[in-house]
Design an enzyme around this catalytic site. Sequence first.
Site: not given
Ligand code: PBG
Length: 327
Positions: A194, A216, A247
């Site tokens: 991620k 983040r 992701k």
């Molecule tokens: C929680 C999370 C996020 C997403 C999925 N789980 C946001 C982030 O990490 O800031 C993003 C999903 C999307 O943009 O469709 N941490």
Amino acid sequence: MELTIRPRRLRGNEILRKMVRETRVDRSALIYPLFVEEGENIKEEIHAMPGQYRFSIDRLDEELESLQKSGVSSVLLFGIPKNKDELGSSAYAEDGIVQQAVRHIKESGAPLYIITDVCMCEYTSHGHCGMLCDGVVDNDGTLTLLQKTALSHVQAGADMVAPSDMMDGRIGAIRLILDENGYSMTPIMSYAVKYASSFYGPFREAAGSAPAFGDRKGYQMDFHNRREGLKEALLDVEEGADILMVKPAMSYLDLVREIKDATTLPLAAYSVSGEYAMVKAAAERGFIDEKKIVCEMAASAFRAGADLYISYFAKELAQYIQAGDIG
Ligand code: PBG
């Protein structure tokens, strides 16, 4: 012209083209992200995601029906709580929004497979994915909160948990707590690969989870890095992940291929909120053909090696697959 090998030979007819198609897409590979919000009588459209809503539990049934009609059988649940605090305590409350929603869906008898997103950012007052210590997200302290959250989701009836926080060691920690409590058969889908991505913008608006300060980058990965993604994936395999995820999807298909070749776990690609928003915005202005773009994006994720595809277009995709527009 003396050409023995003519690639076009296999492109001359639609039946033939489908016969030799390399990537086949099935509805069973689709997962739909669903936002549930604490409160009553809420069905609120997400501003930058036209067609996507936040539902309170009393309005959820209409969405469950539409999902079943479309042929999508798995959901990824996100919760939006009423109260946020420093430690994100409503993430692991027994009557937290996700826990309630899971119970409601199970009690409704809807034949849906429920995956829950396990993270703190929607629940903390500061919007970070873990607890803070001296203004920095504290890794090991956060693991305990993630364990509690995952366990409470599973106790409420979740079929699978999907930690998305990017703390080190979370897969092992969650596996341990689930096993200790008799849930050794509950799978974990790890948001292993991620990245710190601007493609999450619309989601953060939807979940009210933008960090109040900083960003983040101290836990999500730098998008310039490929080997780091591989390192994260391999670590999560060792810690006991059952499914890995990359992701976002569209700009990270190189990672999808990389992880697919390097591991033996099923692999998910998450086409995130920013991807959805871009398609919707461009289609609304008539710049692109939404359906064709959505099909091409999904097929390319599968072609890159994804076995599962998490998308806000899942319901539409299921229909396109049914109609033979993709597949
Ligand atoms: C929680 C999370 C996020 C997403 C999925 N789980 C946001 C982030 O990490 O800031 C993003 C999903 C999307 O943009 O469709 N941490």
